[in-house]
Design a protein around this motif. Structure first.
Motif, PDB file in Angstrom:
ATOM      1  N   ARG A 114       0.845  -1.195   0.000  1.00 45.33           N
ATOM      2  CA  ARG A 114       0.000   0.000   0.000  1.00 45.33           C
ATOM      3  C   ARG A 114       0.882   1.247   0.000  1.00 45.33           C
ATOM      4  N   TYR A 115       0.454   2.266  -0.721  1.00 51.50           N
ATOM      5  CA  TYR A 115       1.183   3.537  -0.796  1.00 51.50           C
ATOM      6  C   TYR A 115       0.249   4.684  -0.426  1.00 51.50           C
ATOM      7  N   LYS A 116       0.865   5.714   0.085  1.00 52.06           N
ATOM      8  CA  LYS A 116       0.155   6.933   0.469  1.00 52.06           C
ATOM      9  C   LYS A 116       0.879   8.085  -0.230  1.00 52.06           C
TER      10      LYS A 116
ATOM     11  N   ARG B 111       0.689  12.630  -1.252  1.00 50.79           N
ATOM     12  CA  ARG B 111       0.041  13.935  -1.188  1.00 50.79           C
ATOM     13  C   ARG B 111      -0.116  14.416  -2.627  1.00 50.79           C
TER      14      ARG B 111
ATOM     15  N   ALA C  97      -8.820  11.291   0.455  1.00 51.22           N
ATOM     16  CA  ALA C  97      -9.342  11.686   1.774  1.00 51.22           C
ATOM     17  C   ALA C  97     -10.654  12.439   1.638  1.00 51.22           C
TER      18      ALA C  97
ATOM     19  N   ILE D 299      -4.871  13.808   0.274  1.00 43.93           N
ATOM     20  CA  ILE D 299      -4.123  12.569   0.558  1.00 43.93           C
ATOM     21  C   ILE D 299      -4.852  11.399  -0.106  1.00 43.93           C
TER      22      ILE D 299
ATOM     23  N   HIS E 121      -4.576   6.955  -1.065  1.00 45.56           N
ATOM     24  CA  HIS E 121      -3.841   5.697  -0.918  1.00 45.56           C
ATOM     25  C   HIS E 121      -4.262   4.750  -2.038  1.00 45.56           C
TER      26      HIS E 121
ATOM     27  N   ALA F 152       2.750   2.702   2.947  1.00 44.47           N
ATOM     28  CA  ALA F 152       1.900   2.906   4.117  1.00 44.47           C
ATOM     29  C   ALA F 152       1.524   1.530   4.668  1.00 44.47           C
TER      30      ALA F 152
ATOM     31  N   PHE G  94      -3.879   1.331   6.470  1.00 45.78           N
ATOM     32  CA  PHE G  94      -4.108   2.773   6.281  1.00 45.78           C
ATOM     33  C   PHE G  94      -5.215   3.022   5.259  1.00 45.78           C
ATOM     34  N   HIS G  95      -6.149   3.932   5.590  1.00 42.96           N
ATOM     35  CA  HIS G  95      -7.198   4.330   4.647  1.00 42.96           C
ATOM     36  C   HIS G  95      -7.284   5.856   4.639  1.00 42.96           C
ATOM     37  N   ALA G  96      -7.035   6.458   3.471  1.00 40.11           N
ATOM     38  CA  ALA G  96      -6.950   7.922   3.352  1.00 40.11           C
ATOM     39  C   ALA G  96      -8.223   8.609   3.831  1.00 40.11           C
TER      40      ALA G  96
ATOM     41  N   TYR H 132      -4.310  12.909  10.427  1.00 44.31           N
ATOM     42  CA  TYR H 132      -4.634  11.536  10.808  1.00 44.31           C
ATOM     43  C   TYR H 132      -4.440  11.286  12.300  1.00 44.31           C
TER      44      TYR H 132
END
Lengths: 263, 263
Positions: A5-7, A9, A51, A64, A66, A98, A102-104, A249
């Motif tokens: 998983r990636y996050k 901006r 997000a 943001i 993901h 991430a 993780f969930h944006a 977050y």
């Protein structure tokens, strides 16, 4: 090969996007990002989660997102590849791995939006892309008095579009402030809250501009909140001035969090 | 009814203009201004004279123009009328009556231009309209050393387009400086001189960017000046970063005027 998983901006000039969310036959931020990622994933369809779903014409300097990428790839290489295949009104920054959990959107604890107004008799070409133009003189102390009434936990039904699909219209605003640049006549409004309803900031701004130029009094904010009726508030201000600046977050990262009683 | 001469400050986003000067079948600043004035003068053709002919894509926040209007009209009314009939990338400010002998171009004693560079690995959508994007790391002290060599009276043949039609290529630069915003990575270069040759600032910038990222040494500026050869200088930087900010009609108004020996 396993992916992860990636996050990231995301920054975008919303002018030529039909908003964030993917829609058939429309140019959207999600659509452009997924197109770039699918290309880099050798055709495998990648889904992006943002997000917040900014509206058509609304900008972001801190959206943001993901996504899960199907195979092992260096984050810097992935970011460079994405920036090479997205248009110039969209940029990917701070891309990193991430946690799988993780969930944006669902893990966001707060958001910061900025609304820019250029207050001048004639529209200035240099402000027209990212500011709303307001030609009538604006009174700062009246605006500041009105902003105070927004802080705290309230039912914001009156400030939500009637198309809002959220049942619960109670939100907490931690910060609502304005800074005026006397040299350029630019007014920068900042709103930080645990969440915002559909069109909420634009309706707040349509109302605040009426207070700023004397068409309403600052204390009408309280009356409007009490009425729980969209008709009681002012018009929806243009998307041009609105920018999503930050997603928080961790509650302790939210400015003003500890000062406001979050019910 | 007798008319009079007017002077005004013009702001424009040069992106969608083919420069200032009127040209057949092109969208130009002069063309748009003359169209608006001719409308307000009930069809009588009005000619506009600008302090400088900015190139295609170059912006202005302080272009000065003059024109003769054929009948008596209140300056504020004329300004409002012009702004109502010009497009959103062009604004008329500070319009007022001027002496009949005033000439926007021939009486100019100095000009200030600003060149904005956004220095970041990836282009930022919010800077793309009015800044040149430079992706390689830039060294401020090298740039400042190079800028010092520009101040004073020099033959700038090496920094003029070969299409320049001016015989005399000697110009005086009163100020050449840079300010860096460390937060946004925006570099703002300021050039003040008694006049600038065709493409001069863009060629200076093309050279300064090579100095900034290490492709040339700061002292090459002196060597380039001495050679009097366009080939000795760097490339012509993009017009996107360039903005005409001020025109001076009194020598004492020019910053740095008294410190530089104007031959």
């Amino acid at each position: 090969m396993t992916g992860s998983r990636y996050k990231a901006r995301i920054l975008y000039d919303g002018t030529h996007f039909s908003g964030f969310q993917i829609q058939p036959d429309q140019r959207t931020v999600q659509g452009e990002l997924e197109k770039a990622l699918t290309l880099l994933a050798k055709g495998e369809k990648i889904r992006i989660y943002g997000a917040g779903r900014t509206d058509s014409g609304v900008h972001a300097s801190g959206q943001i997102v993901h996504f899960d990428f199907p195979f092992e790839i260096d984050p810097v290489g992935l970011m460079t590849g994405m920036n090479a295949s997205t248009p110039s009104d969209l940029t990917i920054l701070d891309l990193d791995r991430a946690d799988d959990s993780f969930h944006a959107r669902y893990m966001a604890k707060g958001k910061k939006y900025v609304y820019r107004v250029h207050n001048s008799r004639f529209q200035n070409p240099f402000f027209r892309h990212f500011s709303h133009h307001h030609r009538y003189p604006m009174n700062k102390s009246k605006v500041e008095e009105a902003l105070k009434h927004l802080i705290g936990t309230h039912d914001f039904t009156s400030f939500a579009s009637t198309h809002s699909d959220k049942e619960d219209k109670v939100r907490t605003i931690y910060k609502a402030s304005v800074e005026v640049n006397e040299e350029t006549n630019e007014w920068v409004f900042t709103f930080i809250g645990n969440g915002f309803l559909y069109n909420m900031i634009r309706i707040l701004m349509g109302t605040l501009l009426q207070i700023a130029d004397g068409r309403r009094e600052p204390n009408t904010i309280e009356q409007i909140i009490t009425k729980k009726d969209r008709e009681a508030a002012g018009p929806t201000a243009s998307p041009t001035g609105l920018c999503m600046e930050e997603v928080y977050y961790e509650p302790q990262d939210i400015p003003g969090y500890s000062e406001v009683d979050d019910q």
